[in-house]
Design an enzyme around this catalytic site. Structure first.
Site, PDB file in Angstrom:
ATOM      1  CE  LYS A  75     -26.460  46.689  22.899  1.00 47.18           C
ATOM      2  NZ  LYS A  75     -25.231  46.121  22.292  1.00 47.18           N
ATOM      3  CG  ASP A  88     -23.775  49.935  18.561  1.00 45.26           C
ATOM      4  OD1 ASP A  88     -23.099  50.976  18.740  1.00 45.26           O
ATOM      5  OD2 ASP A  88     -23.345  48.791  18.803  1.00 45.26           O
ATOM      6  CE  LYS A 122     -21.633  48.465  15.925  1.00 46.94           C
ATOM      7  NZ  LYS A 122     -20.809  47.321  16.336  1.00 46.94           N
ATOM      8  CG  ASP A 147     -27.053  46.962  19.496  1.00 45.44           C
ATOM      9  OD1 ASP A 147     -26.987  45.748  19.758  1.00 45.44           O
ATOM     10  OD2 ASP A 147     -26.166  47.781  19.820  1.00 45.44           O
ATOM     11  CG  ASP A 162     -18.965  49.333  18.495  1.00 43.51           C
ATOM     12  OD1 ASP A 162     -20.192  49.444  18.700  1.00 43.51           O
ATOM     13  OD2 ASP A 162     -18.477  48.682  17.557  1.00 43.51           O
ATOM     14  CD  GLU A 180     -23.351  49.741  22.156  1.00 43.69           C
ATOM     15  OE1 GLU A 180     -22.174  49.549  21.802  1.00 43.69           O
ATOM     16  OE2 GLU A 180     -24.290  49.000  21.789  1.00 43.69           O
ATOM     17  NE  ARG A 219     -18.952  45.265  26.748  1.00 41.05           N
ATOM     18  CZ  ARG A 219     -18.024  44.484  26.202  1.00 41.05           C
ATOM     19  NH1 ARG A 219     -16.933  44.160  26.880  1.00 41.05           N
ATOM     20  NH2 ARG A 219     -18.179  44.015  24.972  1.00 41.05           N
TER      21      ARG A 219
HETATM   22  N1  BES Z   1     -24.206  45.720  19.154  1.00 43.37           N
HETATM   23  C1  BES Z   1     -22.882  45.231  19.043  1.00 43.37           C
HETATM   24  C2  BES Z   1     -22.790  43.713  18.922  1.00 43.37           C
HETATM   25  C3  BES Z   1     -23.427  43.108  17.701  1.00 43.37           C
HETATM   26  C4  BES Z   1     -22.647  42.784  16.602  1.00 43.37           C
HETATM   27  C5  BES Z   1     -24.771  42.788  17.677  1.00 43.37           C
HETATM   28  C6  BES Z   1     -23.233  42.217  15.489  1.00 43.37           C
HETATM   29  C7  BES Z   1     -25.355  42.216  16.563  1.00 43.37           C
HETATM   30  C8  BES Z   1     -24.588  41.918  15.480  1.00 43.37           C
HETATM   31  C9  BES Z   1     -22.091  45.654  20.274  1.00 43.37           C
HETATM   32  O1  BES Z   1     -22.454  46.857  20.855  1.00 43.37           O
HETATM   33  C10 BES Z   1     -20.673  45.806  19.845  1.00 43.37           C
HETATM   34  O2  BES Z   1     -20.413  46.672  19.056  1.00 43.37           O
HETATM   35  N2  BES Z   1     -19.789  44.980  20.386  1.00 43.37           N
HETATM   36  C11 BES Z   1     -18.404  45.035  20.065  1.00 43.37           C
HETATM   37  C12 BES Z   1     -17.632  44.897  21.357  1.00 43.37           C
HETATM   38  C13 BES Z   1     -16.172  45.205  21.215  1.00 43.37           C
HETATM   39  C14 BES Z   1     -15.970  46.680  20.887  1.00 43.37           C
HETATM   40  C15 BES Z   1     -15.484  44.861  22.513  1.00 43.37           C
HETATM   41  C16 BES Z   1     -18.089  43.884  19.125  1.00 43.37           C
HETATM   42  O3  BES Z   1     -18.672  42.812  19.275  1.00 43.37           O
HETATM   43  O4  BES Z   1     -17.306  44.085  18.211  1.00 43.37           O
HETATM   44 ZN    ZN Z   2     -24.391  47.442  20.563  1.00 43.00          ZN
HETATM   45 MN    MN Z   3     -21.534  48.519  19.930  1.00 44.29          MN
END
Ligand code: BES
Ligand code: ZN
Ligand code: MN
Length: 489
Positions: free
Chosen positions: A259, A264, A271, A282, A341, A343, A345
């Protein structure tokens, strides 16, 4: 053997200085039973039993990772002595790596000349490359843009007792870990999809590894609508990078998929600022894939491995992808976007589908995918999910021998319901936040068919808020060592 601009600039050598007074700091190991190694015994005799006295009075101890820095009178030899506690049992690979890194790091607070690491005598030969790799990663930190460098690199680090072969191998592994870390630590204005791709191109320009870059036009031709959707809100268009290292004859390739969301923001599902602060990290999965591919090339590993980086910047603008959008992925499966967010996947959906075209015998993806994985396992542990337990067992074995922490989460059919969509084939979030690391993996499972696949969620361990004795805060390069070991078999 300087190979790329990421290589550590310290000179590494394998011999011991004839004239020990030219050594600024000599690093030696002491086990917790306090039995002095040959080198410590020699120094002890030269100083009329000074080390034995320190040990007997309890001032010098060999408990694991304890560091004692001693000034040394000129008739004894080196100017200073750093005694590293080796602990009770024989040092493992990760001990060798972390102890050396911690020892070197403790010396980088001021300029030093020659440092001699004489730990080879206390650590088994097959671990010697890990000593060197640890020393190399200790010399790289996150302060890329400080006017005054925060790590004062020594002029030379020598490793007596380590063969030239192990020295070069350790240096290569250390450099490749650092290179992955450096890409992650670079600010998002410097490292974005196009510049990431160009960096990879340069890195492999003198290697056998071929690098193919798909720009936004090629991505459109290839029907990579999911990658394009995530990048649609940014003025920096997405890229897909394919690195082919084909040195293994007829065997079907292993593929690594990373990824690479270079920043992000969350997109329209924006966020909050606190959660966005570290989101330059990210793309750590993609950087890890580059680091491993680079190590394979430099070490000349005779396997077929293809690395893929799905690169996009997740931003907010009038052209951003939206909640309720339905995207037809390259595979033909449709996905409903219910949170922009989630994204990673979406980017991986198309990236995995391209990887599948190469008929791999195994797919491993790496992604800073979910905060939920950090809730489940904490900051230091990689979450592993799979459709093939025997493949995961191989990777677990490699991780445990390198001392990188990894833990499996279940993939029960039970969770499948949670990614079904009312309007499309699947949706990009589960029902609510529970089991979020697993529902993300369930989404990805749709894009690997029945091919053996392991998903590594590195959201926690890829980037650290706090330093550890053996490494700076910021990017960690987690999983480079494990994947290299697994591929080498
Ligand atoms: N890049 C983030 C996940 C992340 C969080 C990586 C903290 C490193 C540190 C990912 O894209 C994300 O935002 N995931 C969301 C998914 C949710 C919206 C289903 C999350 O984990 O809150
Ligand atoms: Zn992300
Ligand atoms: Mn995200």
């Amino acid at each position: 053997m300087t190979e790329s601009k990421f290589d550590v600039s310290v000179k590494l050598t394998s011999g011991s200085a004839e004239d020990q007074s030219a050594v600024d700091v000599l690093i030696l190991g002491l086990p917790s039973n306090n039995s002095l190694s040959a080198s410590l015994r020699d120094l002890d005799e030269l100083g009329n039993g000074w080390l034995t006295r320190l040990v007997n009075s309890g001032q010098l101890r060999g408990s694991r990772c304890e560091m004692t820095l001693l000034g040394v009178p000129s008739e004894i030899g080196p100017k200073m002595l750093l005694v590293v506690g080796l602990g009770e049992s024989a040092a493992t690979r990760s001990d060798a790596y972390e102890m050396t890194a911690a020892a070197i790091r403790s010396l980088l607070d001021r300029p030093r000349g020659r440092i001699e690491v004489r730990l080879a005598e206390s650590i088994a030969d097959e671990q010697h490359d890990a000593i060197v790799a640890g020393a190399v990663t200790a010399c790289e930190g996150q302060a890329l843009y400080r006017s005054e460098p925060s790590l004062k690199l020594p002029t030379e680090i020598a490793f007596p007792g380590i063969s030239q072969k192990q020295l070069e191998r350790g240096q290569t592994i250390g450099d490749c870990i650092n290179q992955a870390r450096r890409m992650v630590n670079e600010p998002p204005a410097v490292l974005y999809p196009e510049s990431f791709a160009n960096e990879v191109k340069t890195l492999f320009s003198d290697k056998e590894t071929t690098v193919e870059i798909w720009d936004e036009h090629r991505l459109a031709e290839e029907q990579c609508r999911a990658i394009l959707a995530v990048g649609a809100g940014s003025s920096r268009p997405p890229r897909l990078v394919i690195m082919s290292h084909l040195c293994g004859g007829d065997e079907p390739p292993i593929v690594l998929v990373g990824k690479g969301v270079t920043f992000d923001s969350g997109g329209l599902s924006l966020k909050p600022s606190d959660a966005m602060i570290d989101m330059k990290c990210d793309m750590a999965g993609a950087a890890t894939v580059v680091g491993v591919m680079h190590a394979l090339a430099r070490l000349g590993i005779r396997r077929n491995v293809i690395g893929f980086c799905g690169l996009a910047e997740n931003m907010v603008s009038g052209t951003s992808y939206k909640l309720g959008d339905v995207i037809k992925t390259r595979s033909g499966k449709t996905i409903e976007i219910l949170n922009t967010d989630a994204e990673g996947r979406v980017v991986l959906a198309d990236t995995l589908d391209v990887a599948k075209d190469y008929q791999p015998k195994a797919i491993v993806d790496l992604a800073t995918l979910t905060g939920a994985c950090m809730v489940a396992l904490g900051r230091d542990v990689v979450g592993a999910m799979t459709n093939d337990d025997s493949l995961l067992e191989e990777i677990e074995a490699a991780a445990s021998s390198e001392g990188e922490l990894l833990w499996q989460l279940p993939m029960f059919k039970h969770y499948d319901e949670q990614v079904k969509s009312k309007v499309a084939d699947i949706k990009n979030i589960g029902d609510g936040r529970w089991g979020g690391a697993i529902t993300a993996a369930k989404f990805l499972e749709n894009f690997v068919d029945d091919l053996p696949w392991v998903h590594l969620d590195i959201a926690g361990p890829a980037f650290a808020d706090q330093p550890k004795p053996h490494r700076d805060a910021g990017a960690t390069g987690v999983m480079v060592r494990t994947l290299l070991r697994w591929i080498e078999g």
